[in-house]
Write a protein that holds these residues in place. Sequence first.
Motif, mmCIF file in Angstrom:
data_model
loop_
_atom_site.group_PDB
_atom_site.id
_atom_site.type_symbol
_atom_site.label_atom_id
_atom_site.label_comp_id
_atom_site.label_asym_id
_atom_site.label_seq_id
_atom_site.Cartn_x
_atom_site.Cartn_y
_atom_site.Cartn_z
ATOM 1 N N SER A 35 -13.513 -7.518 6.103
ATOM 2 C CA SER A 35 -13.431 -7.255 4.494
ATOM 3 C C SER A 35 -12.204 -7.172 4.008
ATOM 4 O O SER A 35 -11.565 -7.668 3.141
ATOM 5 N N ARG A 36 -11.379 -6.050 4.932
ATOM 6 C CA ARG A 36 -10.071 -5.644 4.497
ATOM 7 C C ARG A 36 -9.052 -6.943 4.593
ATOM 8 O O ARG A 36 -8.091 -7.231 3.845
ATOM 9 N N THR A 37 -9.251 -7.625 5.636
ATOM 10 C CA THR A 37 -8.564 -8.921 6.165
ATOM 11 C C THR A 37 -8.623 -9.806 4.896
ATOM 12 O O THR A 37 -7.521 -10.413 4.481
ATOM 13 N N ARG A 38 -9.923 -9.899 4.511
ATOM 14 C CA ARG A 38 -9.865 -10.924 3.635
ATOM 15 C C ARG A 38 -9.472 -10.542 2.161
ATOM 16 O O ARG A 38 -8.577 -11.450 1.320
ATOM 17 N N GLU A 39 -9.511 -9.304 1.859
ATOM 18 C CA GLU A 39 -8.814 -8.731 0.708
ATOM 19 C C GLU A 39 -7.310 -8.963 0.880
ATOM 20 O O GLU A 39 -6.269 -9.099 -0.060
ATOM 21 N N LEU A 40 -6.659 -8.644 2.006
ATOM 22 C CA LEU A 40 -5.248 -8.941 2.140
ATOM 23 C C LEU A 40 -4.946 -10.288 2.171
ATOM 24 O O LEU A 40 -3.868 -10.553 1.613
ATOM 25 N N GLU A 41 -5.677 -11.087 2.490
ATOM 26 C CA GLU A 41 -5.307 -12.607 2.334
ATOM 27 C C GLU A 41 -5.480 -12.958 0.992
ATOM 28 O O GLU A 41 -4.711 -13.604 0.605
ATOM 29 N N ALA A 42 -6.289 -12.461 0.080
ATOM 30 C CA ALA A 42 -6.677 -12.873 -1.048
ATOM 31 C C ALA A 42 -5.304 -12.292 -2.016
ATOM 32 O O ALA A 42 -4.831 -12.819 -2.804
ATOM 33 N N ALA A 43 -5.034 -11.150 -1.426
ATOM 34 C CA ALA A 43 -3.810 -10.297 -2.142
ATOM 35 C C ALA A 43 -2.516 -11.047 -1.908
ATOM 36 O O ALA A 43 -1.759 -11.210 -2.843
ATOM 37 N N LYS A 44 -2.390 -11.678 -0.661
ATOM 38 C CA LYS A 44 -1.342 -12.379 -0.397
ATOM 39 C C LYS A 44 -1.359 -13.557 -1.064
ATOM 40 O O LYS A 44 -0.384 -14.045 -1.555
ATOM 41 N N ALA A 45 -2.374 -14.340 -1.354
ATOM 42 C CA ALA A 45 -2.656 -15.582 -2.099
ATOM 43 C C ALA A 45 -2.008 -15.051 -3.749
ATOM 44 O O ALA A 45 -1.415 -16.069 -4.109
ATOM 45 N N ARG A 46 -2.574 -14.174 -4.054
ATOM 46 C CA ARG A 46 -2.371 -13.893 -5.417
ATOM 47 C C ARG A 46 -0.647 -13.472 -5.277
ATOM 48 O O ARG A 46 -0.184 -13.781 -6.628
ATOM 49 N N ALA A 47 0.028 -12.674 -4.497
ATOM 50 C CA ALA A 47 1.354 -12.281 -4.465
ATOM 51 C C ALA A 47 2.275 -13.729 -4.553
ATOM 52 O O ALA A 47 3.018 -13.934 -5.349
ATOM 53 N N GLU A 48 1.692 -14.582 -3.680
ATOM 54 C CA GLU A 48 2.380 -16.022 -3.494
ATOM 55 C C GLU A 48 2.163 -16.579 -4.907
ATOM 56 O O GLU A 48 3.130 -17.502 -5.306
ATOM 57 N N LEU A 49 0.974 -16.562 -5.553
ATOM 58 C CA LEU A 49 0.830 -17.376 -6.831
ATOM 59 C C LEU A 49 1.651 -16.777 -7.759
ATOM 60 O O LEU A 49 2.281 -17.352 -8.921
ATOM 61 N N GLU A 50 1.772 -15.402 -7.973
ATOM 62 C CA GLU A 50 2.603 -14.579 -8.808
ATOM 63 C C GLU A 50 4.066 -15.019 -8.565
ATOM 64 O O GLU A 50 4.938 -15.158 -9.611
ATOM 65 N N ALA A 51 4.629 -15.401 -7.466
ATOM 66 C CA ALA A 51 5.919 -15.522 -7.128
ATOM 67 C C ALA A 51 6.291 -16.901 -7.549
ATOM 68 O O ALA A 51 7.496 -17.260 -7.864
ATOM 69 N N ARG A 52 5.214 -18.136 -7.760
ATOM 70 C CA ARG A 52 5.246 -19.145 -7.914
ATOM 71 C C ARG A 52 5.019 -19.423 -9.691
ATOM 72 O O ARG A 52 5.155 -20.730 -10.178
ATOM 73 N N THR A 53 4.591 -18.262 -10.136
ATOM 74 C CA THR A 53 3.951 -18.714 -11.752
ATOM 75 C C THR A 53 4.661 -17.749 -12.588
ATOM 76 O O THR A 53 5.105 -16.779 -12.183
ATOM 77 N N ASP A 54 5.126 -18.446 -13.792
ATOM 78 C CA ASP A 54 5.659 -17.546 -15.013
ATOM 79 C C ASP A 54 4.422 -16.650 -15.381
ATOM 80 O O ASP A 54 3.597 -17.047 -15.577
ATOM 81 N N PRO A 55 5.208 -15.457 -15.387
ATOM 82 C CA PRO A 55 4.092 -14.355 -15.668
ATOM 83 C C PRO A 55 3.705 -14.414 -17.117
ATOM 84 O O PRO A 55 2.437 -13.910 -17.475
ATOM 85 N N LEU A 56 4.329 -14.974 -18.009
ATOM 86 C CA LEU A 56 3.827 -14.863 -19.372
ATOM 87 C C LEU A 56 2.896 -16.089 -19.817
ATOM 88 O O LEU A 56 2.013 -15.918 -20.216
ATOM 89 N N THR A 57 3.191 -17.402 -19.398
ATOM 90 C CA THR A 57 2.606 -18.590 -19.856
ATOM 91 C C THR A 57 1.359 -18.793 -18.695
ATOM 92 O O THR A 57 0.614 -19.662 -18.846
ATOM 93 N N GLY A 58 1.618 -18.539 -17.435
ATOM 94 C CA GLY A 58 0.689 -18.799 -16.295
ATOM 95 C C GLY A 58 0.987 -20.063 -15.653
ATOM 96 O O GLY A 58 0.234 -20.750 -14.993
ATOM 97 N N ILE A 59 2.136 -21.099 -16.120
ATOM 98 C CA ILE A 59 2.526 -22.280 -15.411
ATOM 99 C C ILE A 59 3.582 -22.118 -14.392
ATOM 100 O O ILE A 59 4.043 -20.827 -14.090
ATOM 101 N N HIS A 60 4.127 -23.178 -13.791
ATOM 102 C CA HIS A 60 5.123 -23.187 -12.802
ATOM 103 C C HIS A 60 6.136 -22.535 -13.335
ATOM 104 O O HIS A 60 6.604 -22.644 -14.575
ATOM 105 N N ASN A 61 6.963 -21.296 -12.502
ATOM 106 C CA ASN A 61 8.258 -20.976 -13.138
ATOM 107 C C ASN A 61 9.163 -21.893 -12.462
ATOM 108 O O ASN A 61 8.787 -23.004 -12.025
ATOM 109 N N ARG A 62 10.598 -21.611 -12.675
ATOM 110 C CA ARG A 62 11.669 -22.667 -12.420
ATOM 111 C C ARG A 62 11.699 -23.068 -10.950
ATOM 112 O O ARG A 62 11.887 -24.177 -10.691
ATOM 113 N N ARG A 63 11.546 -22.051 -10.339
ATOM 114 C CA ARG A 63 11.539 -22.221 -8.488
ATOM 115 C C ARG A 63 10.398 -22.964 -8.161
ATOM 116 O O ARG A 63 10.645 -24.039 -7.431
#
Length: 597
Positions: free
Chosen positions: A415-443
């Motif tokens: 369960s913890r592994t799944r949570e970490l994988e989900a957290a990793k996916a969220r972190a990767e998504l946040e790194a690729r997403t504009d925090p205000l609009t939710g679309i792709h950021n520049r990079r």
Amino acid sequence: MFICGVFFPQNPVWAHTPLDVTANEAGDKFTGLHAIWHDEHGESGLTQALQAYEQGEFHTLETAGSTGLQAGVFWSHFSLHNRDSQPVTLHIEYVDHQLVGLQVFSREKGSREAFREISNLSIYQPFDRRQVAHNRFVFPLTIAPGAAEALMVKFDPGELGVIFPSLRIWSPQPLQQNSKGEISLMAFLFGGYFLMAIFALVGAIAINNKILYFYSFYCASKILVWGTVLGYTHQYLMKGSFHWGHATLSGAVAIMAGLFFARTFLKTRRHTPKLDALLQLMLLNVAFLVGCVLLDWKALSQISMIIALLCYPLVVPIALIRWRQGENAAGVFALGWATLVLGLLAQAMRDLGYVVHNPVNYYWPPVASFVEMLAIMVAIGLMVQRLRLQKDRAEKKYLQQLEISKTDLELLVQSRTRELEAAKARAELEARTDPLTGIHNRRSFFEESNLLLKLVQRKGIPLGILMLDIDRFKSINDMHGHLIGDQALCATARVIAQHVREVDVFGRIGGEEFALLVSADGPGTLAIARRIHRDIAKIMIKSAQGPVQFTASIGVAQLQGERDVLELLQHADSALYRAKRAGRNRVLPYVTVDTDA
């Protein structure tokens, strides 16, 4: 009774004048208590003392042997008679260590000559100036055969102190033997303190235990305080000079070490915080005492020391409270500390004149202090044993729980592994997403766009790009605030997203700038741009100043052999720049030759 191999009678002979002496005195005769005069001002010399004697102001001391804590000096008058046919050499010993100076004057009975000084002892003098090498004041006296020697003795305790105007009579050899016995006793005590301090220090270094560090320091402080108080520091270490504050300072160090150890061992800060505050106040008083000694404030230092000694027994009830809380080692600690307190109480009773001075209560405090340290060592052993048992029980319980819940632990890990994988996916998504609009950021936009560019180049599919900028966006922020500005950006992103297909790439590449990469030919790209331009103009945002509407300028470019998205985006940006110069609120395609130039 026998102390250190020397006989001390329980009821010593307090001699009247004159006291008969022989060449074989073994310290069982005392003199000096039957004719005492107190000079409260402490300024009297021999002449004033003799006048007081002639005027009948000398009286028998009414206490058990001590003057109590008083200011000034005391004088004693007595006579010794040699009943032997040979000259007698005696060593006259002051029975206690709490004395600053001892001055002795002598004349033979019936002599018309003036008194002559035969001894002048002071703790401020180098030790080698003493007539008899002893940790207490001792002066020699030789009496002719059949003669009587009249003595006038001045006892000086300093500004405020306790005096035992009692002098003990010895022949030189018995005094020397008694001194060896006393030194042997103190060597045993000091050796025990030293060994306990070393063992505790080694243990503290081995296991990095703070309690053992404090215990080691507390043991070492015992050697310092008793060696100084009983006069051995002056005799063996500080022979050249001594100061009244050395004994007080050593006592302050021992009290401070004891309080630090008590706080740490009893864990008062955690379990009895209000009582811990009391211990902290006691430590502040000891710090003040040290400051008084360093600044040479004698009166204040004496008051501070009295306060420290009166408060010292309070550690016993604190330890008993910890014992009632379930800390068994605290009970043994309380017993050891109470032993020391009883020793100090015995000394106080002796100093105040309620009990007779004798070798038992003279050495009771250091012996009680030694017993205290042994009891505390036992308490530390109990504490360590309890901690070891707790550790063993915890390890056993842990192993049992580990064996029983192995499956649950594996599920928890999964369960913890799944949570970490989900957290990793969220972190990767946040790194690729504009925090205000939710679309792709520049990079992220450039990464996805380059992938799409390679695909269309390989497949030969047309590709267009839109670069969009909200018109006069700064004025929206300035007039309505950044919150309305953020809402405008989010609304624009939502409108553009309605025209984005799965294969398209859409992102926010600047403050109010958006870019959209579409798989469409030139007319198709322009059509998409015009629809987006139309829908943005329909956006309406409520604000405190009323509805907010805005337009957008869009630059459009078409892939015509550009090698990367950045070059294509520069063409769209050029078209957007032309749209801005042309008055904003329009869609313009990129052209090779700028017709507006």
